[in-house]
Design an enzyme around this catalytic site. Structure first.
Site, PDB file in Angstrom:
ATOM      1  N   ASN A 212       0.705  -1.211   0.042  1.00  0.00           N
ATOM      2  CA  ASN A 212       0.025  -0.044  -0.123  1.00  0.00           C
ATOM      3  C   ASN A 212       0.887   1.326   0.054  1.00  0.00           C
ATOM      4  O   ASN A 212       1.960   1.332  -0.022  1.00  0.00           O
ATOM      5  CB  ASN A 212      -0.768   0.103   1.049  1.00  0.00           C
ATOM      6  CG  ASN A 212      -0.124   0.075   2.533  1.00  0.00           C
ATOM      7  OD1 ASN A 212       0.455   0.726   2.852  1.00  0.00           O
ATOM      8  ND2 ASN A 212      -0.366  -1.329   3.150  1.00  0.00           N
ATOM      9  N   ILE A 309      -1.295  -7.432  14.354  1.00  0.00           N
ATOM     10  CA  ILE A 309      -0.445  -7.204  15.437  1.00  0.00           C
ATOM     11  C   ILE A 309      -1.145  -6.675  16.451  1.00  0.00           C
ATOM     12  O   ILE A 309      -0.941  -6.663  17.811  1.00  0.00           O
ATOM     13  CB  ILE A 309       0.787  -6.492  14.953  1.00  0.00           C
ATOM     14  CG1 ILE A 309       1.399  -7.225  13.855  1.00  0.00           C
ATOM     15  CG2 ILE A 309       1.800  -6.237  16.048  1.00  0.00           C
ATOM     16  CD1 ILE A 309       2.393  -6.545  13.008  1.00  0.00           C
ATOM     17  N   LYS A 345     -10.102  -3.605  19.013  1.00  0.00           N
ATOM     18  CA  LYS A 345      -8.465  -3.907  19.083  1.00  0.00           C
ATOM     19  C   LYS A 345      -8.092  -4.031  20.356  1.00  0.00           C
ATOM     20  O   LYS A 345      -6.832  -4.025  20.624  1.00  0.00           O
ATOM     21  CB  LYS A 345      -7.853  -3.156  18.003  1.00  0.00           C
ATOM     22  CG  LYS A 345      -8.157  -3.333  16.678  1.00  0.00           C
ATOM     23  CD  LYS A 345      -7.198  -3.593  15.738  1.00  0.00           C
ATOM     24  CE  LYS A 345      -7.709  -3.430  14.369  1.00  0.00           C
ATOM     25  NZ  LYS A 345      -7.009  -3.838  13.250  1.00  0.00           N
TER      26      LYS A 345
HETATM   27  O1  C5P Z   1      -8.353  -2.560  10.908  1.00  0.00           O
HETATM   28  P1  C5P Z   1      -7.330  -1.545  10.673  1.00  0.00           P
HETATM   29  O2  C5P Z   1      -6.293  -2.241   9.637  1.00  0.00           O
HETATM   30  O3  C5P Z   1      -7.952  -0.230   9.764  1.00  0.00           O
HETATM   31  O4  C5P Z   1      -6.554  -1.167  11.704  1.00  0.00           O
HETATM   32  C1  C5P Z   1      -5.598  -0.117  11.882  1.00  0.00           C
HETATM   33  C2  C5P Z   1      -4.678  -0.550  13.118  1.00  0.00           C
HETATM   34  O5  C5P Z   1      -4.450  -1.891  13.454  1.00  0.00           O
HETATM   35  C3  C5P Z   1      -3.453   0.219  12.970  1.00  0.00           C
HETATM   36  O6  C5P Z   1      -3.174   0.764  14.258  1.00  0.00           O
HETATM   37  C4  C5P Z   1      -2.391  -0.978  12.485  1.00  0.00           C
HETATM   38  O7  C5P Z   1      -1.071  -0.574  12.777  1.00  0.00           O
HETATM   39  C5  C5P Z   1      -2.904  -2.123  13.102  1.00  0.00           C
HETATM   40  N1  C5P Z   1      -3.010  -3.356  12.479  1.00  0.00           N
HETATM   41  C6  C5P Z   1      -2.094  -4.343  12.825  1.00  0.00           C
HETATM   42  N2  C5P Z   1      -1.860  -5.410  12.180  1.00  0.00           N
HETATM   43  C7  C5P Z   1      -2.631  -5.645  11.164  1.00  0.00           C
HETATM   44  C8  C5P Z   1      -3.401  -4.950  10.571  1.00  0.00           C
HETATM   45  C9  C5P Z   1      -3.574  -3.697  11.454  1.00  0.00           C
HETATM   46  O8  C5P Z   1      -1.212  -3.977  13.747  1.00  0.00           O
HETATM   47  N3  C5P Z   1      -2.560  -6.925  10.564  1.00  0.00           N
END
Ligand code: C5P
Length: 409
Positions: A212, A309, A345
């Site tokens: 991205n 994560i 989260k």
């Molecule tokens: O659900 P979304 O991707 O919008 O959430 C964004 C948040 O989740 C950010 O803080 C991003 O760093 C974290 N994230 C993560 N691991 C992923 C996807 C998103 O830590 N696989």
């Protein structure tokens, strides 16, 4: 960090409470604090440059175009010299001038050029303080990052009673003492943090990947800001063009899975900031050699979800960081969707940023964010450089860490 030997730049505005600044200087000097003063033109109507100079042992600076001033110590060096700037008293007029970004005298120019915390200590009639214009200005100044102490409730010089009285020299001293003590606590407590940043690359074969637009800049700036505050910080960064400073400990990763593994290796940490735009999906299998478009049946290309994560950290029952911060990049319903994310989260703060505009967010140096906490409280930070936004985020995280931490020693 003790208040003793600190350098404080006092700006004296034009209000009757200016006389209290003299008592404040005496109190600060008694505690071995170095002081320089700037006296505004209207402040001069209430206290004299001579009384300020006698008590502070340093001349009172007055005029921006004074050749002697500028050769001795110019308006930039004045703010660089100081550890903190205190405006005492801050009048309604001064608030309004600071709001508009005016730099038409030495006081406003020094504040605008400053890279230090500025504490505004208002004093004015209760009606002036409660007027919508002043309250709107206060909100803007908070958004700019200035801090306020007071005003207090009580009887004012004009004889009226209410909110508008300047905090006493003792209250100001206690505030400043706590300010420097808290800075010291961060260093003494040996706080550790990890920050994830950048995009990830999920390779389909040796040359093709899913990724991205994330540049990784905002997360990098947050790591620098935490480090500046004395936090032991490690940055886990996906592929980016950033020329990382040697001051920061960086672990480079490529895929979401690698990022997750490095995060696990770093646990436990006190603070985790997940700013990375981890690719939500990855190919189920990575093909060993570059596949040819003729040979390959695309129907066999399956995607699966990457591990989350932030959620993993939020749900960790043993090693959950004390303060967990997520980012929420949205193109619509920014606050509503971000508030949902904070629950989903399990994090403490979420930094909501609008990625629908070209001049902020992804791949540019500017951002505009809202910091949302678990109670749904929203603090808006207007458009500014990512480094400025990062300072505000880092300060918020540390304030929260110190408040939440019951066992400060
Ligand atoms: O659900 P979304 O991707 O919008 O959430 C964004 C948040 O989740 C950010 O803080 C991003 O760093 C974290 N994230 C993560 N691991 C992923 C996807 C998103 O830590 N696989």
């Amino acid at each position: 960090m003790e208040i003793k030997n600190k350098k404080i730049l006092l700006i004296i505005g034009g209000g009757i409470s200016a006389y209290k600044s003299l008592d404040l200087i005496r109190l600060l000097k008694k505690n071995n604090i170095q002081i320089k003063t700037i006296l505004t033109q209207s402040g001069k109507k209430f206290v004299t440059p001579l009384s300020l100079a006698s008590l502070s042992n340093s001349k009172a600076y007055e005029d921006i175009f004074d050749v002697n001033n500028e050769t001795e110590i110019d308006h930039i060096s004045l703010s660089r010299w100081a550890d903190i700037i205190v405006v005492v008293p801050t009048t309604a007029n001064l608030m309004s001038r600071l709001c508009s970004g005016k730099a038409d005298d030495l006081a406003t120019t020094v504040i605008l050029a400053s890279n230090k915390d500025t504490i505004l200590i208002p004093a004015m009639n209760v009606r002036m303080w409660l007027h919508k214009a002043t309250q709107r200005n206060k909100k803007t100044l908070l958004d700019f990052g200035y801090k306020f102490l007071g005003p207090e409730n009580g009887e004012m010089a004009c004889g009226e009673f209410g909110e508008g009285k300047m905090s006493s020299p003792r209250q100001i001293y206690t505030f400043l003492n706590n300010y420097f003590k808290n800075k010291n606590i961060v260093k003494k407590k040996k706080i550790s943090a990890l920050v994830t940043t950048g995009p990830t690359r999920e390779y389909l074969d040796p040359v093709r990947f899913i990724s991205n637009e994330s540049s990784g800049k905002q997360g990098y700036e947050v790591a620098i800001a935490l480090k500046k505050l004395g936090v032991k910080t490690t940055l886990i960064a996906g592929p980016s063009k950033i020329n990382f400073s040697k001051d920061i400990n960086v672990i480079n990763v490529v895929s979401g899975e690698e990022m997750m593994n490095e995060v696990k290796n770093l646990l436990p940490v006190n603070i985790a900031v997940c700013a990375a735009a981890v690719s939500d999906f990855k190919p189920k299998v990575k093909i060993k050699s570059k596949f040819k478009k003729k040979e390959r049946n695309l129907n066999n290309l399956y995607l699966e979800k990457n591990p989350d994560i932030l959620e993993y950290l939020g749900k960790h029952n043993r090693l959950r960081p004390k303060i967990l911060v997520g980012f929420s990049a949205e193109t619509e319903k920014l606050i509503e969707n971000s508030k949902k994310k904070i629950k989903e989260k399990y994090c403490d703060l979420i930094i909501a940023n609008d990625v629908s505009k070209k001049d902020i967010g992804f791949n540019v140096d500017y951002n505009k964010v809202s910091i949302i906490d678990k109670k749904g409280r929203v603090e808006n930070i207007p458009k500014n450089k990512k480094s400025f936004i990062a300072d505000r985020i880092a300060k918020k995280i540390i304030d929260k860490f110190l408040i939440d931490d019951k066992n400060i020693n």
